[in-house]
Design a protein around this motif. Structure first.
Motif, PDB file in Angstrom:
ATOM      1  N   ALA A  47     -10.323  -3.718   7.648  1.00 25.09           N
ATOM      2  CA  ALA A  47     -10.010  -3.875   6.442  1.00 25.09           C
ATOM      3  C   ALA A  47     -10.145  -5.648   5.998  1.00 25.09           C
ATOM      4  O   ALA A  47     -10.351  -6.175   6.996  1.00 25.09           O
ATOM      5  CB  ALA A  47      -8.250  -3.834   6.822  1.00 25.09           C
ATOM      6  N   LYS A  48      -9.812  -6.278   5.378  1.00 23.79           N
ATOM      7  CA  LYS A  48      -9.938  -7.350   4.246  1.00 23.79           C
ATOM      8  C   LYS A  48      -9.036  -7.993   3.514  1.00 23.79           C
ATOM      9  O   LYS A  48      -8.504  -6.135   2.648  1.00 23.79           O
ATOM     10  CB  LYS A  48     -11.607  -7.564   3.983  1.00 23.79           C
ATOM     11  N   LEU A  49      -8.550  -9.092   2.784  1.00 21.91           N
ATOM     12  CA  LEU A  49      -7.980  -9.182   2.002  1.00 21.91           C
ATOM     13  C   LEU A  49      -9.089 -10.029   0.917  1.00 21.91           C
ATOM     14  O   LEU A  49     -10.232 -11.262   1.411  1.00 21.91           O
ATOM     15  CB  LEU A  49      -7.229 -10.202   2.488  1.00 21.91           C
ATOM     16  N   ILE A  50      -9.146  -9.546  -0.589  1.00 22.56           N
ATOM     17  CA  ILE A  50      -9.371 -10.878  -0.995  1.00 22.56           C
ATOM     18  C   ILE A  50      -8.977 -11.714  -1.162  1.00 22.56           C
ATOM     19  O   ILE A  50      -7.913 -11.115  -1.945  1.00 22.56           O
ATOM     20  CB  ILE A  50     -10.273  -9.172  -2.101  1.00 22.56           C
ATOM     21  N   MET A  51      -8.796 -12.593  -1.774  1.00 24.42           N
ATOM     22  CA  MET A  51      -7.762 -14.000  -1.755  1.00 24.42           C
ATOM     23  C   MET A  51      -8.620 -14.630  -2.861  1.00 24.42           C
ATOM     24  O   MET A  51      -9.771 -15.509  -3.437  1.00 24.42           O
ATOM     25  CB  MET A  51      -7.971 -14.900  -0.931  1.00 24.42           C
ATOM     26  N   SER A  52      -7.738 -14.482  -3.958  1.00 23.93           N
ATOM     27  CA  SER A  52      -8.150 -14.866  -5.863  1.00 23.93           C
ATOM     28  C   SER A  52      -6.814 -16.420  -6.170  1.00 23.93           C
ATOM     29  O   SER A  52      -5.571 -16.275  -5.730  1.00 23.93           O
ATOM     30  CB  SER A  52      -7.987 -13.974  -6.304  1.00 23.93           C
ATOM     31  N   LEU A  53      -7.544 -16.984  -7.265  1.00 23.92           N
ATOM     32  CA  LEU A  53      -6.652 -17.656  -7.905  1.00 23.92           C
ATOM     33  C   LEU A  53      -6.547 -17.897  -8.831  1.00 23.92           C
ATOM     34  O   LEU A  53      -8.058 -18.117  -9.773  1.00 23.92           O
ATOM     35  CB  LEU A  53      -6.473 -19.458  -6.952  1.00 23.92           C
ATOM     36  N   ASP A  54      -5.973 -17.285 -10.342  1.00 25.64           N
ATOM     37  CA  ASP A  54      -5.871 -17.909 -11.609  1.00 25.64           C
ATOM     38  C   ASP A  54      -7.082 -16.300 -12.077  1.00 25.64           C
ATOM     39  O   ASP A  54      -7.760 -17.041 -12.160  1.00 25.64           O
ATOM     40  CB  ASP A  54      -6.362 -19.327 -12.185  1.00 25.64           C
ATOM     41  N   ASN A  55      -7.395 -15.499 -11.689  1.00 20.47           N
ATOM     42  CA  ASN A  55      -8.539 -14.556 -11.381  1.00 20.47           C
ATOM     43  C   ASN A  55      -9.539 -14.457 -10.586  1.00 20.47           C
ATOM     44  O   ASN A  55     -10.618 -13.939 -10.565  1.00 20.47           O
ATOM     45  CB  ASN A  55      -7.710 -14.045 -13.106  1.00 20.47           C
ATOM     46  N   ALA A  56      -9.822 -15.998 -10.125  1.00 23.44           N
ATOM     47  CA  ALA A  56     -10.576 -15.923  -9.759  1.00 23.44           C
ATOM     48  C   ALA A  56     -10.782 -15.951  -8.337  1.00 23.44           C
ATOM     49  O   ALA A  56     -10.002 -16.897  -7.312  1.00 23.44           O
ATOM     50  CB  ALA A  56     -10.823 -17.642  -9.866  1.00 23.44           C
ATOM     51  N   THR A  94      -4.758   0.526   0.512  1.00 21.86           N
ATOM     52  CA  THR A  94      -5.793  -0.013   0.100  1.00 21.86           C
ATOM     53  C   THR A  94      -5.188  -0.711  -1.356  1.00 21.86           C
ATOM     54  O   THR A  94      -4.318  -0.078  -2.404  1.00 21.86           O
ATOM     55  CB  THR A  94      -6.961   0.913  -0.157  1.00 21.86           C
ATOM     56  N   ASN A  95      -5.803  -1.519  -2.104  1.00 17.52           N
ATOM     57  CA  ASN A  95      -5.454  -1.924  -3.274  1.00 17.52           C
ATOM     58  C   ASN A  95      -4.377  -2.465  -3.318  1.00 17.52           C
ATOM     59  O   ASN A  95      -3.889  -3.182  -5.186  1.00 17.52           O
ATOM     60  CB  ASN A  95      -5.698  -1.412  -4.530  1.00 17.52           C
ATOM     61  N   ASP A  96      -3.502  -2.777  -2.351  1.00 17.39           N
ATOM     62  CA  ASP A  96      -1.979  -4.059  -2.347  1.00 17.39           C
ATOM     63  C   ASP A  96      -2.264  -4.875  -2.728  1.00 17.39           C
ATOM     64  O   ASP A  96      -2.841  -5.499  -2.358  1.00 17.39           O
ATOM     65  CB  ASP A  96      -1.366  -3.262  -1.378  1.00 17.39           C
ATOM     66  N   VAL A  97      -1.345  -5.640  -3.948  1.00 13.60           N
ATOM     67  CA  VAL A  97      -2.063  -7.232  -3.482  1.00 13.60           C
ATOM     68  C   VAL A  97      -0.621  -8.365  -3.207  1.00 13.60           C
ATOM     69  O   VAL A  97       0.388  -7.870  -4.222  1.00 13.60           O
ATOM     70  CB  VAL A  97      -1.790  -7.446  -6.254  1.00 13.60           C
ATOM     71  N   ILE A  98      -0.106  -8.600  -2.677  1.00 12.92           N
ATOM     72  CA  ILE A  98       0.358  -9.616  -1.931  1.00 12.92           C
ATOM     73  C   ILE A  98      -0.647 -11.065  -2.498  1.00 12.92           C
ATOM     74  O   ILE A  98      -0.586 -11.692  -2.841  1.00 12.92           O
ATOM     75  CB  ILE A  98      -0.427 -10.036  -0.915  1.00 12.92           C
ATOM     76  N   GLU A  99       1.270 -11.183  -3.507  1.00 14.88           N
ATOM     77  CA  GLU A  99       1.533 -12.259  -3.646  1.00 14.88           C
ATOM     78  C   GLU A  99       2.015 -13.607  -3.435  1.00 14.88           C
ATOM     79  O   GLU A  99       3.404 -13.550  -2.720  1.00 14.88           O
ATOM     80  CB  GLU A  99       1.705 -12.827  -5.352  1.00 14.88           C
ATOM     81  N   ILE A 100       1.584 -14.748  -2.407  1.00 19.89           N
ATOM     82  CA  ILE A 100       2.362 -16.118  -1.963  1.00 19.89           C
ATOM     83  C   ILE A 100       1.905 -17.224  -2.673  1.00 19.89           C
ATOM     84  O   ILE A 100       0.372 -17.929  -2.550  1.00 19.89           O
ATOM     85  CB  ILE A 100       1.326 -15.945  -0.382  1.00 19.89           C
ATOM     86  N   GLY A 101       3.252 -17.558  -3.663  1.00 23.11           N
ATOM     87  CA  GLY A 101       2.814 -19.241  -3.953  1.00 23.11           C
ATOM     88  C   GLY A 101       1.842 -18.012  -5.309  1.00 23.11           C
ATOM     89  O   GLY A 101       2.478 -17.153  -6.074  1.00 23.11           O
ATOM     90  N   LYS A 102       1.175 -19.366  -5.554  1.00 22.19           N
ATOM     91  CA  LYS A 102      -0.102 -18.486  -7.284  1.00 22.19           C
ATOM     92  C   LYS A 102      -0.695 -18.141  -6.658  1.00 22.19           C
ATOM     93  O   LYS A 102      -1.607 -17.751  -7.556  1.00 22.19           O
ATOM     94  CB  LYS A 102      -0.002 -19.649  -8.080  1.00 22.19           C
ATOM     95  N   TYR A 103      -0.686 -17.558  -5.201  1.00 26.29           N
ATOM     96  CA  TYR A 103      -1.874 -16.769  -4.802  1.00 26.29           C
ATOM     97  C   TYR A 103      -2.046 -15.323  -4.415  1.00 26.29           C
ATOM     98  O   TYR A 103      -1.132 -15.428  -4.175  1.00 26.29           O
ATOM     99  CB  TYR A 103      -2.792 -17.544  -3.552  1.00 26.29           C
ATOM    100  N   LYS A 104      -2.844 -15.328  -4.747  1.00 30.98           N
ATOM    101  CA  LYS A 104      -3.121 -12.606  -4.656  1.00 30.98           C
ATOM    102  C   LYS A 104      -4.375 -12.688  -3.445  1.00 30.98           C
ATOM    103  O   LYS A 104      -5.127 -13.364  -3.309  1.00 30.98           O
ATOM    104  CB  LYS A 104      -3.585 -12.550  -6.133  1.00 30.98           C
ATOM    105  N   LEU A 105      -3.367 -12.071  -3.037  1.00 30.26           N
ATOM    106  CA  LEU A 105      -4.478 -11.312  -2.020  1.00 30.26           C
ATOM    107  C   LEU A 105      -4.561 -10.085  -1.741  1.00 30.26           C
ATOM    108  O   LEU A 105      -3.531  -9.281  -1.666  1.00 30.26           O
ATOM    109  CB  LEU A 105      -4.046 -11.914  -0.486  1.00 30.26           C
ATOM    110  N   LYS A 106      -5.431  -9.445  -2.680  1.00 30.97           N
ATOM    111  CA  LYS A 106      -5.653  -8.161  -2.519  1.00 30.97           C
ATOM    112  C   LYS A 106      -6.475  -7.109  -1.559  1.00 30.97           C
ATOM    113  O   LYS A 106      -6.978  -8.265  -0.287  1.00 30.97           O
ATOM    114  CB  LYS A 106      -6.741  -7.513  -3.831  1.00 30.97           C
ATOM    115  N   PHE A 107      -5.728  -6.523  -0.727  1.00 28.75           N
ATOM    116  CA  PHE A 107      -5.612  -5.877   0.922  1.00 28.75           C
ATOM    117  C   PHE A 107      -6.611  -4.188   0.548  1.00 28.75           C
ATOM    118  O   PHE A 107      -6.472  -3.318  -0.791  1.00 28.75           O
ATOM    119  CB  PHE A 107      -4.537  -5.566   1.364  1.00 28.75           C
ATOM    120  N   MET A 108      -7.775  -4.453   1.040  1.00 28.54           N
ATOM    121  CA  MET A 108      -8.437  -3.427   1.224  1.00 28.54           C
ATOM    122  C   MET A 108      -8.953  -2.766   2.612  1.00 28.54           C
ATOM    123  O   MET A 108      -9.000  -3.702   3.411  1.00 28.54           O
ATOM    124  CB  MET A 108     -10.083  -4.095   0.367  1.00 28.54           C
TER     125      MET A 108
END
Length: 247
Positions: A2-11, A79-93
């Motif tokens: 499993a991994k997290l894909i970390m993003s900010l403002d869709n980047a 899979t595909n859950d999106v964790i939101e912490i502050g303005k950051y998003k971490l997509k679980f795969m």
């Protein structure tokens, strides 16, 4: 893995493999994922990976943790859950998605009180282990191994069947056979641990709570601990004995 894909403002910022059992997220530098933002608490959230399941827990953060837009305290990730912490998003795969049945079982187990035997509400302490959740969450193991051993693929069950017997409280003397791959013990919001049944034995791992379970008078750490015959477990104010069944 499993991994997290970390993003900010869709980047996308980076990919974070969940390559160990416990993964912390927060503003302080000691966290596995450090997010240097004032909206993020020093120790904000925790992800525990056991077998093929990853559990997210909010650690009492100031601004909370969201999953798919909804605030959560504890959540089994899919899979595909999106964790939101502050303005950051971490997509679980994950390459090993969890079935809907086991998700429902986990949520029910963590919310409902499932005592061993009959509860005694009039007993001192509000019912003792009756108020303590003793549930079993089943996750069907696959032959896929995880690189972050000590979690081992369950190709076969241990030859010896084990159980725990309650030693204190109104449910003293009651017995729970550990027939499932993963059994949840404890009281949600206070202290929760899981016992996993692996090919080479039974292991207990801390999941929730400020204090770690105590085995034979000694507090555990964050790592999985192998249980031995007649170990005494102290969890959520209740003592129980782990033992192997005859035959």
């Amino acid at each position: 893995m499993a991994k997290l894909i970390m993003s900010l403002d869709n980047a996308v910022i980076r990919d974070v493999p969940l390559d160990k059992e416990r993964f912390t997220i927060g503003r302080k530098a000691h966290n596995d994922i450090q997010i240097d933002n004032l909206a993020v608490s020093g120790e904000h959230a925790l992800i525990v990976t056991i077998l093929n399941d990853s559990f997210l827990e909010d650690l009492g953060s100031t601004n909370g943790t969201l999953v798919n837009g909804n605030p959560v305290k504890k959540h089994i990730l899919q899979t595909n859950d999106v964790i939101e912490i502050g303005k950051y998003k971490l997509k679980f795969m994950s390459e090993a998605p969890t079935g809907a049945a086991s998700v429902a079982d986990f949520e029910k187990t963590m919310v409902l009180r499932a005592p061993i035997g009959k509860m005694n509400p009039s007993a001192p302490g509000g019912g003792g282990f009756g108020d303590t959740q003793v549930g079993a969450t089943v996750t069907q193991a696959t032959t896929q191994s995880r690189p972050q051993a000590p979690i081992s693929p369950i190709a076969k069950q241990p030859e010896k069947l084990a159980a725990v017997q309650i030693l204190t409280g109104p449910s003293a003397g009651k017995e729970l056979e550990l027939t499932k791959n993963l059994t949840t013990l404890g009281k949600p919001g206070v202290q929760v641990a899981v016992i996993t049944r692996r090919p080479h034995g039974y292991f207990i791992t801390h999941v929730e709570g400020a204090n770690y379970p105590v085995i034979n008078g000694k507090a555990l750490d964050a790592q999985a601990h192998q249980l031995n015959d007649h170990d005494i477990i102290e969890l959520a104010g209740v003592k129980m004995e782990f033992f192997f069944k005859n035959g």
